[in-house]
Structure formats: structure tokens, C-alpha cells
Design a protein around this motif. Sequence first.
Motif, PDB file in Angstrom:
ATOM      1  N   GLU A 163      22.544  -3.414   4.787  1.00  0.00           N
ATOM      2  CA  GLU A 163      23.069  -4.695   5.264  1.00  0.00           C
ATOM      3  C   GLU A 163      23.203  -5.744   4.166  1.00  0.00           C
ATOM      4  O   GLU A 163      23.619  -6.867   4.439  1.00  0.00           O
ATOM      5  CB  GLU A 163      22.171  -5.216   6.386  1.00  0.00           C
ATOM      6  N   HIS A 164      22.876  -5.379   2.930  1.00  0.00           N
ATOM      7  CA  HIS A 164      23.065  -6.275   1.774  1.00  0.00           C
ATOM      8  C   HIS A 164      22.410  -7.640   1.993  1.00  0.00           C
ATOM      9  O   HIS A 164      23.032  -8.687   1.819  1.00  0.00           O
ATOM     10  CB  HIS A 164      24.567  -6.463   1.478  1.00  0.00           C
ATOM     11  N   ARG A 165      21.119  -7.595   2.339  1.00  0.00           N
ATOM     12  CA  ARG A 165      20.401  -8.843   2.584  1.00  0.00           C
ATOM     13  C   ARG A 165      18.906  -8.637   2.407  1.00  0.00           C
ATOM     14  O   ARG A 165      18.415  -7.503   2.466  1.00  0.00           O
ATOM     15  CB  ARG A 165      20.675  -9.355   3.999  1.00  0.00           C
ATOM     16  N   PRO A 166      18.169  -9.724   2.178  1.00  0.00           N
ATOM     17  CA  PRO A 166      16.702  -9.602   2.153  1.00  0.00           C
ATOM     18  C   PRO A 166      16.182  -9.202   3.536  1.00  0.00           C
ATOM     19  O   PRO A 166      16.734  -9.619   4.568  1.00  0.00           O
ATOM     20  CB  PRO A 166      16.234 -11.017   1.780  1.00  0.00           C
ATOM     21  N   VAL A 167      15.133  -8.395   3.556  1.00  0.00           N
ATOM     22  CA  VAL A 167      14.521  -7.933   4.807  1.00  0.00           C
ATOM     23  C   VAL A 167      13.005  -8.080   4.677  1.00  0.00           C
ATOM     24  O   VAL A 167      12.414  -7.652   3.683  1.00  0.00           O
ATOM     25  CB  VAL A 167      14.870  -6.458   5.093  1.00  0.00           C
ATOM     26  N   THR A 168      12.391  -8.673   5.681  1.00  0.00           N
ATOM     27  CA  THR A 168      10.928  -8.753   5.686  1.00  0.00           C
ATOM     28  C   THR A 168      10.360  -7.473   6.285  1.00  0.00           C
ATOM     29  O   THR A 168      10.982  -6.827   7.146  1.00  0.00           O
ATOM     30  CB  THR A 168      10.415  -9.949   6.491  1.00  0.00           C
ATOM     31  N   VAL A 169       9.173  -7.094   5.851  1.00  0.00           N
ATOM     32  CA  VAL A 169       8.510  -5.922   6.421  1.00  0.00           C
ATOM     33  C   VAL A 169       8.186  -6.172   7.888  1.00  0.00           C
ATOM     34  O   VAL A 169       8.267  -5.256   8.713  1.00  0.00           O
ATOM     35  CB  VAL A 169       7.246  -5.586   5.613  1.00  0.00           C
ATOM     36  N   ALA A 170       7.902  -7.411   8.242  1.00  0.00           N
ATOM     37  CA  ALA A 170       7.626  -7.730   9.645  1.00  0.00           C
ATOM     38  C   ALA A 170       8.825  -7.409  10.529  1.00  0.00           C
ATOM     39  O   ALA A 170       8.668  -7.002  11.682  1.00  0.00           O
ATOM     40  CB  ALA A 170       7.256  -9.198   9.784  1.00  0.00           C
ATOM     41  N   GLU A 195       8.432  -9.057   1.610  1.00  0.00           N
ATOM     42  CA  GLU A 195       9.895  -9.059   1.745  1.00  0.00           C
ATOM     43  C   GLU A 195      10.509  -8.199   0.645  1.00  0.00           C
ATOM     44  O   GLU A 195       9.946  -8.066  -0.446  1.00  0.00           O
ATOM     45  CB  GLU A 195      10.424 -10.490   1.627  1.00  0.00           C
ATOM     46  N   VAL A 196      11.679  -7.602   0.929  1.00  0.00           N
ATOM     47  CA  VAL A 196      12.367  -6.764  -0.057  1.00  0.00           C
ATOM     48  C   VAL A 196      13.847  -7.142  -0.122  1.00  0.00           C
ATOM     49  O   VAL A 196      14.421  -7.669   0.839  1.00  0.00           O
ATOM     50  CB  VAL A 196      12.244  -5.264   0.290  1.00  0.00           C
ATOM     51  N   TYR A 197      14.443  -6.833  -1.270  1.00  0.00           N
ATOM     52  CA  TYR A 197      15.904  -6.860  -1.391  1.00  0.00           C
ATOM     53  C   TYR A 197      16.281  -5.663  -2.243  1.00  0.00           C
ATOM     54  O   TYR A 197      15.782  -5.500  -3.363  1.00  0.00           O
ATOM     55  CB  TYR A 197      16.423  -8.141  -2.041  1.00  0.00           C
ATOM     56  N   ALA A 198      17.141  -4.797  -1.703  1.00  0.00           N
ATOM     57  CA  ALA A 198      17.444  -3.525  -2.355  1.00  0.00           C
ATOM     58  C   ALA A 198      18.937  -3.369  -2.618  1.00  0.00           C
ATOM     59  O   ALA A 198      19.778  -3.837  -1.847  1.00  0.00           O
ATOM     60  CB  ALA A 198      16.960  -2.365  -1.480  1.00  0.00           C
ATOM     61  N   VAL A 199      19.244  -2.689  -3.729  1.00  0.00           N
ATOM     62  CA  VAL A 199      20.624  -2.334  -4.065  1.00  0.00           C
ATOM     63  C   VAL A 199      20.646  -0.853  -4.421  1.00  0.00           C
ATOM     64  O   VAL A 199      19.610  -0.250  -4.720  1.00  0.00           O
ATOM     65  CB  VAL A 199      21.160  -3.169  -5.245  1.00  0.00           C
ATOM     66  N   GLY A 200      21.833  -0.261  -4.394  1.00  0.00           N
ATOM     67  CA  GLY A 200      21.941   1.154  -4.728  1.00  0.00           C
ATOM     68  C   GLY A 200      23.332   1.517  -5.182  1.00  0.00           C
ATOM     69  O   GLY A 200      24.302   0.797  -4.902  1.00  0.00           O
ATOM     70  N   LEU A 260      10.559  -6.581  -4.660  1.00  0.00           N
ATOM     71  CA  LEU A 260       9.581  -6.780  -3.598  1.00  0.00           C
ATOM     72  C   LEU A 260       8.838  -8.085  -3.849  1.00  0.00           C
ATOM     73  O   LEU A 260       8.391  -8.343  -4.970  1.00  0.00           O
ATOM     74  CB  LEU A 260       8.558  -5.636  -3.560  1.00  0.00           C
ATOM     75  N   THR A 261       8.684  -8.883  -2.818  1.00  0.00           N
ATOM     76  CA  THR A 261       7.828 -10.061  -2.907  1.00  0.00           C
ATOM     77  C   THR A 261       6.525  -9.741  -2.205  1.00  0.00           C
ATOM     78  O   THR A 261       6.518  -9.397  -1.013  1.00  0.00           O
ATOM     79  CB  THR A 261       8.491 -11.278  -2.244  1.00  0.00           C
ATOM     80  N   LEU A 262       5.421  -9.796  -2.956  1.00  0.00           N
ATOM     81  CA  LEU A 262       4.120  -9.485  -2.376  1.00  0.00           C
ATOM     82  C   LEU A 262       3.555 -10.708  -1.665  1.00  0.00           C
ATOM     83  O   LEU A 262       4.057 -11.829  -1.818  1.00  0.00           O
ATOM     84  CB  LEU A 262       3.165  -8.994  -3.458  1.00  0.00           C
TER      85      LEU A 262
END
Length: 334
Positions: free
Chosen positions: A322-329, A187-192, A213-215
Motif C-alpha cells: 500500500e506504499h505507506r507507513p503501517v503500525t504493528v498495532a 511502525e514500519v515503512y517498506a519498499v521493494g 522500523l521505528t522502535l
Amino acid sequence: MRIGILGLGRIGAFHAETLSGLDAVGSLVVADPSADAARAAAGRFGAEVAASPEALLAAGVDGVVIAAATDAHPGLILAAVEAGVPVFCEKPVARTMAEGVAVLDAVADRDVPVQIGYNRRFDAGFAAARAAVRAGELGILHTVRSTTLDPAPPPAAYVAASGGIFRDCSVHDFDAIRWVTGREVREVYAVGGNRGAGFIREAGDADTTGAVLTLDDGTIAMVSSSRHNARGYDVRMEIHGFADSLAVGLDDRLPLRSAEPGATFPAGVPHDFFMDRFAAAYRAELAAFTEVVAGKRPSPCTIEDALEAGWTAEACALSLREHRPVTVAEVRRG
């Protein structure tokens, strides 16, 4: 052996110089849409010029290095595989993940090796970090920090066609994290942000980003990237475990200055460009490719490897939008 090079821009010409200095390479064949670029390489390295990619593949090459524009990667990879010629291709596999998956599917049942260019896998520091992690020297990992800071933005035309900072810059960090730790990103959470060059904002991209990133084993990895680092080209990684910690990139050419009174580290001239920072890694990477061509080793960075880093980049781009956590799945399904 006889190696072909498709594309003689900045990185292609650099690869031609590197290959010409490898003992395993006896001759080069080059092709580029710019006749002037091809002639320049021929004059500089004693290379044979081919009129087209098709002519190059028919010129008896043992392996081919693809350093052409990203849009050309899928077609050139497939043409080389169809001709039975081992391939080294600079990242990415394709401009979009859908195209990359299509390339993977098209070559899946072919016994022709394909190596994708992720040079940090061949850097001495990153390799030592991987060996330490795999040997259990750090114990169970809990935190990874990875940094890529460019000294200045690339040209506006490059930014507009790059796919964004996560896909063309941070993707190196994503691959290195996966390679060093042996874990997958869950899972990831990104800002910019955009506080620098206006053309980056106009392209719909960020010039500075952070991603958590959560491994898949619960390790937390933090990735920091920027197009603006006035002091130089800064690439580092820290790996922290319950038994020990280590860092990559803490040498005397680190482009950072200390605020501590009396501190003299780092004492050297800062790295100012990726070709400077990773010159030895590029040489090792292409030397590895000659071993792949000779059948002495499997591809050290497969299309599947490159796509895994790409999925993380896709997840970060969606998270930023979208300003939210996103899973790679989630992006795999999308």
C-alpha cells in the motif's frame, strides 16, 4: 537423552547431524514422509525410524525437533505438547499469523516448553552485541542497521509457498533487532524491487527490500534484504549509540570487497550459505534445547517471541503493498 526429529529435508538432516554430536543426546528417533530420507538418517546417525509422528511421540522421546514443512508445524507442535514432550520447532510457528495465534492460545495453559528456531540469538557476535547494549556500553541507541543478503534465490516452489521475503527472510532481522535492543517495533515503512529472478515477481514477491522500523523508544532501525548477492551470504548488524558503536559480521569472511586502495580486508573466503555462516549458532541453539528438555532453563525463544517478529513482517508486507507507513498495532487488529 532421546530426541525425536520430525522432517529430514535439508535443515532436518542438518539438525540430525548436529544433535548426534551433542554429549547430552544419547539416541535419535526420526520420522519423515519419505521412507528413503528416514532410512538415510538412520544409517548415517544410528537413529531409530518411526513410521509416523504419532509413533515417534510414543517412542519414549524426551524432546522433539520439528523440521517439517511449515504447514505441518501447528499440528505437530500441538501433538507434542499434548503428549507432554518439549518441542523445538523451526520458524515460523505457522503459515499465517492467525494460525500462529491459535497455536499460542492452545498451549498457553500447558506446562510444556516450546522453543522456536531463531538461530541468530545463539550466534556469538549477536550475543555479544546484546550484552553490550544491555550493559549500557553504547549509551542511548539512535540507529540500528541489519542486513540479510542471500547469494542466490531459493527454488521457485519455495518462494511461492514462503509467504514472501519479509516473512521468511527479513523476519530473522526483525527478531534479532528486538532481541539485541530489548525494544518493540512500533511502525514500519517498506519498499521493494524486482530486478532479478522472474519467478519471484510472478509469485507476487520482491527480490530486494528495504524497511525502516521505528522502535518504541524512538530508535530507528533499517533492514536491507535481497535474494541476490553474487559475492556470498551476507548477514550483519550495526548498532549505534551516543556513547559507542559496534558491528556484528565484520570478519574476514564478510562477502564484500573494499574499493579503498591497498585495503586487504576482508581477507578470507566469503560465507556462501546460511548453514556455513551459522553452523556454530545452530549447535548452540540445539544444545540450549537439550537444557530446556532437561528442565535446566526456560525456552530461549518462545512462541510469543516468534509472533512478535511475525507481526513486524506482516506490517512490512502491508506497507509494501500500500506504499505507506503501517503500525504493528494495525496488523494485530487486522
